[in-house]
Design an enzyme around this catalytic site. Sequence first.
Site, PDB file in Angstrom:
ATOM      1  N   GLU A  68       8.860 -14.666   2.336  1.00 46.53           N
ATOM      2  CA  GLU A  68       9.030 -13.532   1.420  1.00 46.53           C
ATOM      3  C   GLU A  68       8.623 -12.242   2.159  1.00 46.53           C
ATOM      4  OE1 GLU A  68       6.383 -13.982  -1.923  1.00 46.53           O
ATOM      5  OE2 GLU A  68       7.760 -12.951  -3.267  1.00 46.53           O
ATOM      6  N   GLU A 108       2.860 -18.015 -11.766  1.00 46.66           N
ATOM      7  CA  GLU A 108       4.070 -17.264 -11.415  1.00 46.66           C
ATOM      8  C   GLU A 108       3.859 -16.831  -9.976  1.00 46.66           C
ATOM      9  OE1 GLU A 108       6.399 -14.922 -10.429  1.00 46.66           O
ATOM     10  OE2 GLU A 108       5.787 -13.403 -11.890  1.00 46.66           O
ATOM     11  N   LEU A 109       4.556 -17.514  -9.052  1.00 44.43           N
ATOM     12  CA  LEU A 109       4.216 -17.401  -7.628  1.00 44.43           C
ATOM     13  C   LEU A 109       5.316 -16.666  -6.856  1.00 44.43           C
ATOM     14  CD1 LEU A 109       2.745 -21.002  -7.350  1.00 44.43           C
ATOM     15  CD2 LEU A 109       1.579 -18.881  -7.975  1.00 44.43           C
ATOM     16  N   CYS A 160       8.244 -10.085  -7.044  1.00 42.89           N
ATOM     17  CA  CYS A 160       8.477 -11.488  -6.710  1.00 42.89           C
ATOM     18  C   CYS A 160       9.922 -11.890  -7.003  1.00 42.89           C
ATOM     19  CB  CYS A 160       7.490 -12.375  -7.452  1.00 42.89           C
ATOM     20  SG  CYS A 160       7.378 -11.935  -9.159  1.00 42.89           S
ATOM     21  N   LYS A 187      -9.256 -10.890 -14.357  1.00 38.43           N
ATOM     22  CA  LYS A 187      -9.592 -10.215 -13.105  1.00 38.43           C
ATOM     23  C   LYS A 187      -8.314  -9.591 -12.549  1.00 38.43           C
ATOM     24  CE  LYS A 187      -9.465 -11.422  -8.972  1.00 38.43           C
ATOM     25  NZ  LYS A 187      -8.869 -10.151  -8.539  1.00 38.43           N
ATOM     26  N   TRP A 241      -1.121  -6.964  -7.820  1.00 39.91           N
ATOM     27  CA  TRP A 241      -1.137  -5.505  -7.694  1.00 39.91           C
ATOM     28  C   TRP A 241       0.239  -4.859  -7.835  1.00 39.91           C
ATOM     29  CZ3 TRP A 241       2.263  -4.564  -3.931  1.00 39.91           C
ATOM     30  CH2 TRP A 241       2.455  -5.555  -2.964  1.00 39.91           C
TER      31      TRP A 241
HETATM   32  P1  ADP Z   1      -1.093 -10.988  -2.534  1.00 36.12           P
HETATM   33  O1  ADP Z   1      -1.095 -11.735  -1.226  1.00 36.12           O
HETATM   34  O2  ADP Z   1       0.242 -10.557  -2.961  1.00 36.12           O
HETATM   35  O3  ADP Z   1      -2.134  -9.925  -2.654  1.00 36.12           O
HETATM   36  P2  ADP Z   1      -2.761 -12.859  -3.896  1.00 36.12           P
HETATM   37  O4  ADP Z   1      -2.329 -14.186  -4.384  1.00 36.12           O
HETATM   38  O5  ADP Z   1      -3.703 -12.810  -2.744  1.00 36.12           O
HETATM   39  O6  ADP Z   1      -1.425 -12.076  -3.615  1.00 36.12           O
HETATM   40  O7  ADP Z   1      -3.395 -11.999  -5.059  1.00 36.12           O
HETATM   41  C1  ADP Z   1      -3.042 -12.110  -6.417  1.00 36.12           C
HETATM   42  C2  ADP Z   1      -4.299 -12.123  -7.262  1.00 36.12           C
HETATM   43  O8  ADP Z   1      -5.047 -13.285  -6.890  1.00 36.12           O
HETATM   44  C3  ADP Z   1      -5.225 -10.936  -7.044  1.00 36.12           C
HETATM   45  O9  ADP Z   1      -5.841 -10.607  -8.280  1.00 36.12           O
HETATM   46  C4  ADP Z   1      -6.260 -11.483  -6.082  1.00 36.12           C
HETATM   47  O10 ADP Z   1      -7.494 -10.831  -6.169  1.00 36.12           O
HETATM   48  C5  ADP Z   1      -6.378 -12.904  -6.570  1.00 36.12           C
HETATM   49  N1  ADP Z   1      -6.895 -13.851  -5.580  1.00 36.12           N
HETATM   50  C6  ADP Z   1      -6.757 -13.824  -4.246  1.00 36.12           C
HETATM   51  N2  ADP Z   1      -7.374 -14.887  -3.677  1.00 36.12           N
HETATM   52  C7  ADP Z   1      -7.913 -15.616  -4.691  1.00 36.12           C
HETATM   53  C8  ADP Z   1      -8.671 -16.821  -4.766  1.00 36.12           C
HETATM   54  N3  ADP Z   1      -8.972 -17.516  -3.678  1.00 36.12           N
HETATM   55  N4  ADP Z   1      -9.051 -17.275  -5.984  1.00 36.12           N
HETATM   56  C9  ADP Z   1      -8.723 -16.587  -7.099  1.00 36.12           C
HETATM   57  N5  ADP Z   1      -8.009 -15.443  -7.090  1.00 36.12           N
HETATM   58  C10 ADP Z   1      -7.602 -14.963  -5.912  1.00 36.12           C
END
Ligand code: ADP
Length: 482
Positions: A386, A253-254, A287, A178, A154
């Site tokens: 972070e 990219e984490l 990030c 997605k 986001w």
């Molecule tokens: P943040 O904690 O910064 O919101 P996330 O890793 O939760 O980061 O979110 C990044 C993306 O990963 C978003 O599009 C979110 O909907 C998606 N996401 C979150 N949980 C999962 C999951 N278990 N499997 C696949 N996608 C996910």
Amino acid sequence: MNTQKLKFNKLYINGEWISAFSRETFDVINPGTGNVITGVPNAGEIEAEMAIDAASKAFPEWSEKTAQERFDLLYKWFQLIIENKEEIATILTEEQGKPYSEAIGEVHYAASFVSWYAEEGKRIYGETIPASSREKRILVIKQPIGVVAAITPWNFPAAMFTKKIATALAAGCTTVIKPAEVTPLTALKLVKLAEEAGIPAGVINAITGNPKIIGQTWLKDKRVSKITFTGSTAVGKELMRGAADTVKKVSLELGGHAPVIVCADANLDKAVEGVILSKFRNGGQTCVCANRIYVENSIMPIFIDKLRNEVEKLKVGIGNQSDAKIGPLINQAAYTKVQRHVEDAVAKGAKVVCGGKRVEEYQGGYFYEPTILSNINNEMIIMSEETFGPVAPIVGFDDIDDAIKQANDTDYGLAAYAFTENLKSTIKLYEKLEYGIVGINDGLVSLAQAPFGGIKQSGIGREGGHQGLEEYLETKYVSIGI
Ligand code: ADP
């Protein structure tokens, strides 16, 4: 935004804008006001599978197009993004919260991936290799990997979308995507423009809904050849585990925990400007955001003074206010985390130089004052987790080798920054910092033509540059007997 006029708050599968089969929707909220913008479909397994069906069906024709044909469509898409930049930026500010001027900047940045990869797709070259006998010829060719699944975050809803989708399309892949559930509208608007540009049905399929269900559906399907993800390290690890069963290629990219090292010989104005950019852009929600600022002790008082002067000028506000420089945090959880980091640091002896609390003026949103903390020690959570918010912890150092050692003492390895005017220090810094990206006298390091990505637990693979295109290509070796 007049939500009645939105034509794109739906799922886009096989060239059709449709609702979820369940008819369920979920709300998209403006984080600056707390108001609901609109609802989007809550898709699940059925829609996730339909998206793969469409992308698989579209793959043969898209992958066989010439590079020039793909260029023409991608370039048209780029032009439409630029023509519609105000509308995209308005949507972006509304759902993500960032100041409008930053949103316009992001739209240009997002568009730059489309134009750059439109061109780069023409340069997918192979090789010929001298054979070991006169009766053989050896060729190496590059081919698109197949259907790509993309999951985006986001914090840069436009740029993270085009970074993945434009690259995949230029390589000849088709896609299912997605976007993050909190910011889906920017991505859907970009899809709408891709449709207007004439990108054929099935080449991009975008769905909104339950992240886990959609992610798992894509992971277990053999027809998906690659998963590309930007988001948290925890989810990245889960996706990587899930990709193992069908041996999909992954690009991740984490998270990051970027250090900034400011040496006594730095140009201090440049260093302050760099810290402002790397720490406070997007309200600290990137990030590659600075999370630890190491400053040589001999310049500590003057540096803190200069930085505080600039930080105090950063006006916090709702993104569509023209003078706002810092928008809201994305949601309550983000706010709580920032607050916890500051409270923990203060409880362990940190001094609040400026900021350090909620902005009470805007009760509807999650606004936190841009904050500087000094007297930091390594026991504080902020030094290892972070923060993803506008908080700058400052730590002193006497010896550059020790600063580098401390900077590397983390599981993350995405971006690091350093400020110095000394050549020897410059070389030492960029060679010894264990990060995928190092900015020397530069706090803004993201560009379409440069390979962006991390080492250690910050990820796998690169996005941007010719390296980014490789992530969507397979290498095939052909041995010809003659
Ligand atoms: P943040 O904690 O910064 O919101 P996330 O890793 O939760 O980061 O979110 C990044 C993306 O990963 C978003 O599009 C979110 O909907 C998606 N996401 C979150 N949980 C999962 C999951 N278990 N499997 C696949 N996608 C996910």
